[in-house]
Every structure is written in C-alpha cells, then in structure tokens.
Design a protein around this motif. Structure first.
Motif, PDB file in Angstrom:
ATOM      1  N   UNK A 172      -1.289  -0.683  11.084  1.00 32.24           N
ATOM      2  CA  UNK A 172      -1.856  -0.972   9.762  1.00 32.24           C
ATOM      3  C   UNK A 172      -3.378  -1.000   9.842  1.00 32.24           C
ATOM      4  N   UNK A 173      -4.021  -0.018   9.240  1.00 31.20           N
ATOM      5  CA  UNK A 173      -5.472   0.005   9.170  1.00 31.20           C
ATOM      6  C   UNK A 173      -6.184   0.657  10.348  1.00 31.20           C
ATOM      7  N   UNK A 212       1.688   9.325  -4.538  1.00 26.84           N
ATOM      8  CA  UNK A 212       3.136   9.529  -4.619  1.00 26.84           C
ATOM      9  C   UNK A 212       3.738  10.159  -3.366  1.00 26.84           C
ATOM     10  N   UNK A 213       2.914  10.322  -2.325  1.00 28.08           N
ATOM     11  CA  UNK A 213       3.415  10.857  -1.055  1.00 28.08           C
ATOM     12  C   UNK A 213       4.196   9.782  -0.311  1.00 28.08           C
ATOM     13  N   UNK A 214       5.096  10.200   0.569  1.00 31.44           N
ATOM     14  CA  UNK A 214       5.769   9.211   1.409  1.00 31.44           C
ATOM     15  C   UNK A 214       4.747   8.480   2.279  1.00 31.44           C
ATOM     16  N   UNK A 215       4.949   7.204   2.484  1.00 32.68           N
ATOM     17  CA  UNK A 215       4.018   6.414   3.289  1.00 32.68           C
ATOM     18  C   UNK A 215       4.090   6.865   4.746  1.00 32.68           C
ATOM     19  N   UNK A 216       2.944   7.076   5.398  1.00 33.63           N
ATOM     20  CA  UNK A 216       2.950   7.523   6.785  1.00 33.63           C
ATOM     21  C   UNK A 216       3.468   6.473   7.767  1.00 33.63           C
ATOM     22  N   UNK A 263       3.224   2.175  -3.105  1.00 27.80           N
ATOM     23  CA  UNK A 263       4.036   0.965  -3.114  1.00 27.80           C
ATOM     24  C   UNK A 263       4.091   0.277  -1.746  1.00 27.80           C
ATOM     25  N   UNK A 264       3.460   0.908  -0.766  1.00 23.01           N
ATOM     26  CA  UNK A 264       3.567   0.375   0.611  1.00 23.01           C
ATOM     27  C   UNK A 264       2.178   0.050   1.158  1.00 23.01           C
TER      28      UNK A 264
END
Length: 110
Positions: free
Chosen positions: A58-59, A94-98, A107-108
C-alpha cells in the motif's frame, strides 16, 4: 524468491532466517511486528544466481536485484541491491485494483 516473498506476507521470521545464507544472515530478524501489507510480487528478470523483482505494498514498492547461492542443492538469499522504483501507470477509476482484491480501483486503493 517466491517462497521468501510469501514468508514476508505471512510474517514467518524463522523461515526467512533459514533461507538466508549464513555469511550475510542478520543476527536478529523479526517481521511479525511489521505493519506492511504486501499486495503483489512482480518478477522482472532472473539469471543463474540472481532475481530482479518488485514487491508492491500500500503506497509503495520494493525494487531489488537479489543474489542467491546454492549449497548442497538448496538456494539461500545472499544479498540484494536496491533499485529505483518502477514506473507504474496509475489505473483508471474503473480499472481493477492492482492490489488483487477484485474490486474497482476507486472502491479499494484509489
């Protein structure tokens, strides 16, 4: 390499010490208290005794070229050279979260 990444994800300090070569093994190693949540591993390249990878959290990311040595049929981590972070294109809303959660980026982690 992948087993060591998994050991970091699962916070298995004993396994990490066992797979670290005795010549460079730290005296103390405790990853149980780390608050890093690893998200994915990307293998960039490899050779006879090295692996270049990027491990994402994350980050941020850890980009390293690790060296390994084979003794008695078993591979041990010797050392690593830290490299600059890879350029990563930010996903669209709107892409899938990596991170691999299966949710949309907005949303993630977005």
């Amino acid at each position: 390499m992948r087993s060591r990444y998994s050991a970091y994800v699962l916070k298995l300090s004993d396994y990490l010490r066992e797979t670290w070569h005795a010549s460079s093994r730290p005296v103390a190693l405790n990853v149980e208290g780390d608050d890093i949540t690893w998200q994915r591993l990307q293998i960039i390249g490899s050779g006879t005794d090295w692996v270049e990878f990027a491990a994402f959290y994350q980050g941020g990311q850890l980009h390293e070229r690790s060296r390994f040595v084979n003794e008695n049929g078993r591979w041990y981590y010797l050392d690593g050279e830290m490299l600059p972070p890879l350029e990563v294109e930010k996903p669209g809303r709107n892409s899938p979260c990596p991170c691999g959660s299966g949710k949309k980026y907005k949303r993630c982690c977005g």
